[in-house]
Design a protein around this motif. Sequence first.
Motif, PDB file in Angstrom:
ATOM      1  N   SER A   1      -2.676  -1.208   6.447  1.00  0.00           N
ATOM      2  CA  SER A   1      -4.116  -1.325   6.208  1.00  0.00           C
ATOM      3  C   SER A   1      -4.743  -0.041   5.689  1.00  0.00           C
ATOM      4  CB  SER A   1      -4.825  -1.736   7.509  1.00  0.00           C
ATOM      5  OG  SER A   1      -4.608  -0.755   8.512  1.00  0.00           O
ATOM      6  N   ARG A   2      -3.944   0.943   5.294  1.00  0.00           N
ATOM      7  CA  ARG A   2      -4.464   2.254   4.909  1.00  0.00           C
ATOM      8  C   ARG A   2      -5.545   2.184   3.836  1.00  0.00           C
ATOM      9  NH1 ARG A   2       1.336   4.285   2.675  1.00  0.00           N
ATOM     10  NH2 ARG A   2       1.862   3.217   4.614  1.00  0.00           N
ATOM     11  N   GLU A   3      -6.715   2.733   4.164  1.00  0.00           N
ATOM     12  CA  GLU A   3      -7.814   2.772   3.205  1.00  0.00           C
ATOM     13  C   GLU A   3      -7.525   3.763   2.081  1.00  0.00           C
ATOM     14  OE1 GLU A   3     -12.715   2.921   3.193  1.00  0.00           O
ATOM     15  OE2 GLU A   3     -11.605   3.540   4.962  1.00  0.00           O
TER      16      GLU A   3
ATOM     17  N   ILE B   1      -6.941  -7.358   3.797  1.00  0.00           N
ATOM     18  CA  ILE B   1      -7.364  -6.023   4.234  1.00  0.00           C
ATOM     19  C   ILE B   1      -7.581  -5.113   3.036  1.00  0.00           C
ATOM     20  CG2 ILE B   1      -6.668  -3.946   5.502  1.00  0.00           C
ATOM     21  CD1 ILE B   1      -5.255  -5.738   7.501  1.00  0.00           C
ATOM     22  N   PHE B   2      -6.686  -5.179   2.061  1.00  0.00           N
ATOM     23  CA  PHE B   2      -6.877  -4.353   0.868  1.00  0.00           C
ATOM     24  C   PHE B   2      -8.158  -4.747   0.150  1.00  0.00           C
ATOM     25  CE2 PHE B   2      -6.740  -3.904  -3.708  1.00  0.00           C
ATOM     26  CZ  PHE B   2      -6.596  -2.537  -3.825  1.00  0.00           C
TER      27      PHE B   2
ATOM     28  N   ASN C   1     -11.043  -3.202   1.903  1.00  0.00           N
ATOM     29  CA  ASN C   1     -11.118  -1.757   1.669  1.00  0.00           C
ATOM     30  C   ASN C   1     -11.572  -1.447   0.250  1.00  0.00           C
ATOM     31  OD1 ASN C   1     -10.310  -1.012   4.261  1.00  0.00           O
ATOM     32  ND2 ASN C   1      -8.141  -0.940   3.725  1.00  0.00           N
TER      33      ASN C   1
ATOM     34  N   LYS D   1     -15.341  -1.958   0.006  1.00  0.00           N
ATOM     35  CA  LYS D   1     -16.080  -0.870   0.671  1.00  0.00           C
ATOM     36  C   LYS D   1     -16.080   0.404  -0.163  1.00  0.00           C
ATOM     37  CE  LYS D   1     -15.191  -2.555   5.348  1.00  0.00           C
ATOM     38  NZ  LYS D   1     -14.498  -2.281   6.625  1.00  0.00           N
ATOM     39  N   ASN D   2     -15.149   0.501  -1.097  1.00  0.00           N
ATOM     40  CA  ASN D   2     -15.071   1.693  -1.941  1.00  0.00           C
ATOM     41  C   ASN D   2     -15.492   1.421  -3.381  1.00  0.00           C
ATOM     42  OD1 ASN D   2     -13.667   4.105  -0.384  1.00  0.00           O
ATOM     43  ND2 ASN D   2     -12.736   2.219   0.358  1.00  0.00           N
TER      44      ASN D   2
ATOM     45  N   ARG E   1     -11.103  12.176   0.108  1.00  0.00           N
ATOM     46  CA  ARG E   1     -10.818  11.119  -0.847  1.00  0.00           C
ATOM     47  C   ARG E   1     -10.442  11.651  -2.219  1.00  0.00           C
ATOM     48  NH1 ARG E   1     -15.163   6.328   0.551  1.00  0.00           N
ATOM     49  NH2 ARG E   1     -15.251   6.692   2.794  1.00  0.00           N
TER      50      ARG E   1
ATOM     51  N   ALA F   1      -7.199   2.366  -1.479  1.00  0.00           N
ATOM     52  CA  ALA F   1      -8.420   2.221  -2.282  1.00  0.00           C
ATOM     53  C   ALA F   1      -8.923   3.583  -2.747  1.00  0.00           C
ATOM     54  CB  ALA F   1      -9.497   1.507  -1.463  1.00  0.00           C
ATOM     55  N   TRP F   2      -8.807   4.600  -1.889  1.00  0.00           N
ATOM     56  CA  TRP F   2      -9.236   5.954  -2.275  1.00  0.00           C
ATOM     57  C   TRP F   2      -8.428   6.446  -3.468  1.00  0.00           C
ATOM     58  CZ3 TRP F   2      -9.406   8.907   3.085  1.00  0.00           C
ATOM     59  CH2 TRP F   2     -10.392   8.310   3.892  1.00  0.00           C
TER      60      TRP F   2
ATOM     61  N   THR G   1       0.813  -1.218   0.000  1.00  0.00           N
ATOM     62  CA  THR G   1       0.000   0.000   0.000  1.00  0.00           C
ATOM     63  C   THR G   1       0.846   1.268   0.000  1.00  0.00           C
ATOM     64  OG1 THR G   1      -0.220  -0.252   2.408  1.00  0.00           O
ATOM     65  CG2 THR G   1      -2.033  -1.049   1.042  1.00  0.00           C
TER      66      THR G   1
END
Length: 209
Positions: A76-78, A100-101, A104, A107-108, A35, A81-82, A21
């Motif tokens: 785990s940074r969201e 985790i990716f 995320n 969710k996006n 975002r 995905a942003w 990430t």
Amino acid sequence: MEPVRTVAGRAYPWGASNVDTDVIIPAEWLKTITRSGLARGAFQTVRAEPGNVFDEPEYAGAPILIAGDNFGCGSSREHAAWALNDMGVRAVIAPSFSDIFAGNAFKNGIVTVALPQEAIDRLIEVARTQPITVDLETMTVTTPFQDRFAFTLDPFRRQCLMEGLDEIALTLSKDTAISKYESAVADARPWIGRRGGHAGIVVEGTGRT
């Protein structure tokens, strides 16, 4: 979240493995709480190299990214995905993903498609000149050359992606059931729903509350 049924168009034929990430979006970009604008920092270290695939004009705005094994490992940074979303990427195809990716991404509104390495190799070859289609209806990735690769996806995630349901929308979709439950609780335990500085419980023998 916008519904995703098909993702079609050019694809970045990258194929790199173990992309963490920090490569997707460096830590210096994590200060933002919005975002938007993260596309400028996406794959910053890769873009520092001349002739990188992300700056090739024929792939500009490509909605699909083809990568190698273990995509999205690391933190785990969201924001990862942003950043992909801000680039316009709506589907990532790779042999495997960090759990985790993948969560995320889901969710996006980003589809994560896991395919064998031989399929990845073929798609990278095709993507250099032709568009690719990811279809959630048929659960296939296809090319203009009649290539057809089937993939699997958690049924719940597939439904959410196709209907554009994020966590908030899922909760709101249960509004009637939630309201019915709250009403029943209020009838059965009226002291729970009372407003004010105290619950209004009567202390026996005193007549006070």
